[in-house]
Write an enzyme that holds these catalytic residues in place. Sequence first.
Site, PDB file in Angstrom:
ATOM      1  N   ASP A 101     -18.128 -43.537 -13.902  1.00  0.00           N
ATOM      2  CA  ASP A 101     -16.740 -44.002 -13.931  1.00  0.00           C
ATOM      3  C   ASP A 101     -16.698 -45.354 -14.642  1.00  0.00           C
ATOM      4  O   ASP A 101     -17.535 -46.223 -14.423  1.00  0.00           O
ATOM      5  CB  ASP A 101     -16.211 -44.130 -12.502  1.00  0.00           C
ATOM      6  CG  ASP A 101     -14.694 -44.239 -12.454  1.00  0.00           C
ATOM      7  OD1 ASP A 101     -14.051 -43.324 -11.915  1.00  0.00           O
ATOM      8  OD2 ASP A 101     -14.158 -45.256 -12.962  1.00  0.00           O
ATOM      9  N   GLY A 135      -3.695 -40.679  -5.459  1.00  0.00           N
ATOM     10  CA  GLY A 135      -4.568 -41.490  -6.297  1.00  0.00           C
ATOM     11  C   GLY A 135      -5.055 -40.819  -7.560  1.00  0.00           C
ATOM     12  O   GLY A 135      -5.860 -41.385  -8.291  1.00  0.00           O
ATOM     13  N   SER A 150      -5.102 -39.974 -11.245  1.00  0.00           N
ATOM     14  CA  SER A 150      -4.528 -40.560 -12.461  1.00  0.00           C
ATOM     15  C   SER A 150      -4.913 -39.785 -13.711  1.00  0.00           C
ATOM     16  O   SER A 150      -4.271 -39.928 -14.748  1.00  0.00           O
ATOM     17  CB  SER A 150      -4.957 -42.021 -12.602  1.00  0.00           C
ATOM     18  OG  SER A 150      -6.360 -42.117 -12.673  1.00  0.00           O
ATOM     19  N   HIS A 178     -11.701 -33.542 -11.203  1.00  0.00           N
ATOM     20  CA  HIS A 178     -12.941 -34.324 -11.195  1.00  0.00           C
ATOM     21  C   HIS A 178     -13.321 -34.670  -9.767  1.00  0.00           C
ATOM     22  O   HIS A 178     -12.469 -34.999  -8.951  1.00  0.00           O
ATOM     23  CB  HIS A 178     -12.809 -35.598 -12.039  1.00  0.00           C
ATOM     24  CG  HIS A 178     -11.602 -36.427 -11.723  1.00  0.00           C
ATOM     25  ND1 HIS A 178     -10.342 -36.101 -12.186  1.00  0.00           N
ATOM     26  CD2 HIS A 178     -11.452 -37.541 -10.987  1.00  0.00           C
ATOM     27  CE1 HIS A 178      -9.468 -36.995 -11.757  1.00  0.00           C
ATOM     28  NE2 HIS A 178     -10.119 -37.884 -11.002  1.00  0.00           N
ATOM     29  N   HIS A 234     -15.248 -37.284  -7.577  1.00  0.00           N
ATOM     30  CA  HIS A 234     -15.863 -38.614  -7.532  1.00  0.00           C
ATOM     31  C   HIS A 234     -17.114 -38.542  -6.658  1.00  0.00           C
ATOM     32  O   HIS A 234     -17.096 -37.924  -5.585  1.00  0.00           O
ATOM     33  CB  HIS A 234     -14.925 -39.628  -6.865  1.00  0.00           C
ATOM     34  CG  HIS A 234     -13.679 -39.953  -7.629  1.00  0.00           C
ATOM     35  ND1 HIS A 234     -13.561 -41.083  -8.395  1.00  0.00           N
ATOM     36  CD2 HIS A 234     -12.494 -39.311  -7.725  1.00  0.00           C
ATOM     37  CE1 HIS A 234     -12.340 -41.129  -8.927  1.00  0.00           C
ATOM     38  NE2 HIS A 234     -11.672 -40.069  -8.542  1.00  0.00           N
TER      39      HIS A 234
HETATM   40  P1  5GP Z   1      -8.481 -40.423 -10.356  1.00  0.00           P
HETATM   41  O1  5GP Z   1      -7.717 -41.714 -10.187  1.00  0.00           O
HETATM   42  O2  5GP Z   1      -7.700 -39.465 -11.231  1.00  0.00           O
HETATM   43  O3  5GP Z   1      -8.964 -39.787  -9.088  1.00  0.00           O
HETATM   44  O4  5GP Z   1      -9.823 -40.801 -11.117  1.00  0.00           O
HETATM   45  C1  5GP Z   1      -9.854 -41.048 -12.488  1.00  0.00           C
HETATM   46  C2  5GP Z   1     -11.026 -41.954 -12.726  1.00  0.00           C
HETATM   47  O5  5GP Z   1     -11.297 -41.966 -14.112  1.00  0.00           O
HETATM   48  C3  5GP Z   1     -10.793 -43.403 -12.301  1.00  0.00           C
HETATM   49  O6  5GP Z   1     -11.721 -43.767 -11.277  1.00  0.00           O
HETATM   50  C4  5GP Z   1     -10.991 -44.192 -13.589  1.00  0.00           C
HETATM   51  O7  5GP Z   1     -11.691 -45.408 -13.389  1.00  0.00           O
HETATM   52  C5  5GP Z   1     -11.779 -43.230 -14.453  1.00  0.00           C
HETATM   53  N1  5GP Z   1     -11.564 -43.381 -15.877  1.00  0.00           N
HETATM   54  C6  5GP Z   1     -10.366 -43.617 -16.513  1.00  0.00           C
HETATM   55  N2  5GP Z   1     -10.543 -43.669 -17.841  1.00  0.00           N
HETATM   56  C7  5GP Z   1     -11.874 -43.480 -18.054  1.00  0.00           C
HETATM   57  C8  5GP Z   1     -12.666 -43.438 -19.246  1.00  0.00           C
HETATM   58  O8  5GP Z   1     -12.182 -43.568 -20.381  1.00  0.00           O
HETATM   59  N3  5GP Z   1     -14.003 -43.235 -19.091  1.00  0.00           N
HETATM   60  C9  5GP Z   1     -14.571 -43.067 -17.843  1.00  0.00           C
HETATM   61  N4  5GP Z   1     -15.898 -42.877 -17.807  1.00  0.00           N
HETATM   62  N5  5GP Z   1     -13.846 -43.100 -16.714  1.00  0.00           N
HETATM   63  C10 5GP Z   1     -12.519 -43.312 -16.820  1.00  0.00           C
END
Ligand code: 5GP
Length: 112
Positions: free
Chosen positions: A30, A91, A93, A98, A100
Amino acid sequence: MADCLFCRIIAGEIPADVVAETESALAFRDVNPQAPLHVLVVPRAHVANAAELADTDPATVAELVRVARQVAVDAGYENYRTVFNTGEEAGQSVFHAHLHVLAGRRLAWPPG
Ligand code: 5GP
Ligand code: ZN
């Protein structure tokens, strides 16, 4: 999906620190880590969230969970947290499913 961030990472159009890969999944760090180990395990095929993946390709849900274990154990952690956020209010985004994987510090419960 051309406008999906994780599809672009999978396609190699955007760089990522890949830590594991299989035929159906890719695991990369991440960009904004919330723990010493913070990896995202994603299906190579675009689906919006984990439940949609369970509907369309349940074997790959299991694959994500196995890859998460491999990533944690390879980094030296037997204790780790796996999280699927579904929906903006929870949460999420990036609307490409995916998982985590977080480890390396004591993780509080309930999460914020
Ligand atoms: P969500 O908020 O959808 O559960 O998790 C999305 C995750 O993607 C976030 O933890 C964020 O830090 C990560 N993320 C966003 N943009 C990028 C990117 O360009 N590269 C990587 N490796 N992670 C990203
Ligand atoms: Zn995608």
